[in-house]
Design a protein around this motif. Structure first.
Motif, PDB file in Angstrom:
ATOM      1  N   THR A 249      29.169  37.485  23.769  1.00  0.00           N
ATOM      2  CA  THR A 249      28.107  37.408  22.762  1.00  0.00           C
ATOM      3  C   THR A 249      28.686  37.174  21.375  1.00  0.00           C
ATOM      4  N   VAL A 250      29.756  37.886  21.062  1.00  0.00           N
ATOM      5  CA  VAL A 250      30.402  37.731  19.755  1.00  0.00           C
ATOM      6  C   VAL A 250      31.015  36.340  19.641  1.00  0.00           C
ATOM      7  N   ILE A 251      31.670  35.903  20.712  1.00  0.00           N
ATOM      8  CA  ILE A 251      32.227  34.550  20.729  1.00  0.00           C
ATOM      9  C   ILE A 251      31.126  33.524  20.488  1.00  0.00           C
ATOM     10  N   GLY A 252      29.970  33.751  21.125  1.00  0.00           N
ATOM     11  CA  GLY A 252      28.852  32.828  21.003  1.00  0.00           C
ATOM     12  C   GLY A 252      28.379  32.654  19.578  1.00  0.00           C
ATOM     13  N   MET A 253      28.466  33.729  18.784  1.00  0.00           N
ATOM     14  CA  MET A 253      28.027  33.636  17.391  1.00  0.00           C
ATOM     15  C   MET A 253      29.122  33.082  16.480  1.00  0.00           C
ATOM     16  N   ILE A 254      30.375  33.441  16.758  1.00  0.00           N
ATOM     17  CA  ILE A 254      31.477  32.952  15.928  1.00  0.00           C
ATOM     18  C   ILE A 254      31.645  31.444  16.063  1.00  0.00           C
ATOM     19  N   GLN A 255      31.345  30.899  17.260  1.00  0.00           N
ATOM     20  CA  GLN A 255      31.629  29.485  17.509  1.00  0.00           C
ATOM     21  C   GLN A 255      30.846  28.545  16.604  1.00  0.00           C
ATOM     22  N   PHE A 256      29.773  29.027  15.970  1.00  0.00           N
ATOM     23  CA  PHE A 256      29.013  28.152  15.088  1.00  0.00           C
ATOM     24  C   PHE A 256      29.740  27.882  13.775  1.00  0.00           C
ATOM     25  N   VAL A 257      30.854  28.594  13.525  1.00  0.00           N
ATOM     26  CA  VAL A 257      31.665  28.329  12.334  1.00  0.00           C
ATOM     27  C   VAL A 257      32.146  26.871  12.342  1.00  0.00           C
ATOM     28  N   THR A 258      32.575  26.398  13.522  1.00  0.00           N
ATOM     29  CA  THR A 258      33.147  25.042  13.609  1.00  0.00           C
ATOM     30  C   THR A 258      32.140  23.949  13.242  1.00  0.00           C
ATOM     31  N   PRO A 259      30.967  23.856  13.886  1.00  0.00           N
ATOM     32  CA  PRO A 259      30.044  22.777  13.520  1.00  0.00           C
ATOM     33  C   PRO A 259      29.505  22.903  12.102  1.00  0.00           C
TER      34      PRO A 259
END
Length: 311
Positions: A249-259
């Motif tokens: 879940t945390v990974i899922g939210m952090i990944q939006f940093v890239t786009p």
């Protein structure tokens, strides 16, 4: 009332730092690849493959990981999965470089915005997972966004869709492989399988009027191009280290940093066009993401509540 173990908190903090570092590096990669001009996308990817392999071999030697690699090599099924993963990550790298070096950084960001939703769809159709209502809502909004971009903006977003499909399938294969293949061994094998493709690309580029750019544009350009292996491997290794320490879940939210970073680079730094039709498509995607994140948070809260009330 329970308290979090200090060791657990430290592990989670480290995991967020590792994962955050990975996504930050992926976010600024467009700027790095633009520095490699006049090298074109086909040559960049070829060097990226070969130099990633060199860097991984060095890491395996320093970290004494050859034994783990030999264990994987003795398992044909795992070798097959790593070959398929290598092909998918090659497609992802090649499309990303074509988008970045031809003025389509905004479209690459769109692909990575959509990627979490693509991952959910793969879970439904491949792993037979069931979707929650909000997840279906997010998927529907994202689909409308793609239709808006195609119909109103008049441009089929093949770069975005290719990126999200290739990386989504790559993640699915990584999930199937699981802990049987560590990050360094996996990237080593994936790069190894791609050697023939990389060599053929370099030969073809060498036959063009422009020819190969490695060594033809001064020592600074050589150093930048040689860094492609490190720029490829380090974020992947940071991501692997983070994923082992924190919840999905945390990974899922952090990944939006890239786009988000890629979008800002494309719109503000590179000045790529954002007409109203494109804004509508992107805004719809962002609405889908908000719905998706809300669903993640609600699911995580329900999970914690079950843990607290369990006997």
């Amino acid at each position: 009332m329970t308290s979090t173990n200090p060791a657990t908190r430290a592990t989670q903090t480290a995991g967020v730092a590792y994962a955050g570092g990975a996504y930050l590096l992926w976010g600024v990669l467009p700027l790095y690849f633009l520095l490699l001009a006049p090298t074109g996308p086909w040559e960049v990817v070829a060097w990226r493959v070969l130099l990633s392999l060199v860097f991984c071999i060095i890491l395996l030697t320093v970290m004494r990981g050859w034994a783990a690699l030999r264990t994987i090599i003795r398992q044909p099924r795992l070798l097959g999965w790593t070959a398929l993963a290598g092909l998918l990550i090659y497609v992802n790298w090649q499309v990303f470089l074509i988008g970045t070096l031809t003025g389509h950084v905004l479209e690459t960001s769109l692909g990575y915005f959509i990627n979490p939703i693509t991952t959910v769809l793969l879970g439904v159709f491949v792993l037979r997972e069931r979707l929650r209502r909000l997840q279906w809502t997010a998927i529907g909004i994202a689909a409308v966004a793609v239709i808006v971009i195609v119909v109103l903006y008049g441009d089929f977003p093949w770069i975005a869709l290719s990126l999200t499909a290739s990386f989504g399938l790559y993640g699915l294969i990584k999930k199937k492989i699981g802990p049987a293949v560590d990050a360094v061994s996996g990237l080593t094998l994936e790069s190894f399988w791609l050697i023939p493709i990389a060599v053929v690309q370099l030969i073809l580029v060498a036959t063009t009027p422009e020819g190969l750019t490695m060594g033809a544009n001064g020592p600074w350009h050589v150093a930048l191009l040689a860094f492609a292996g490190v720029a490829t491997a380090v974020p992947l290794l940071l991501f692997a280290a983070g994923a082992r320490r924190i919840d999905l879940t945390v990974i899922g939210m952090i990944q939006f940093v890239t786009p988000v970073m890629q979008f800002l680079i494309g719109a503000l730094v590179l000045g790529e066009p954002m007409p109203i039709e494109r804004w509508i498509g992107f805004v719809l995607v962002w609405v889908a993401i908000v719905v998706f994140v809300i669903d993640l948070l609600l699911a995580a809260r329900r999970g914690r509540r079950v843990l607290v009330t369990a006997p």
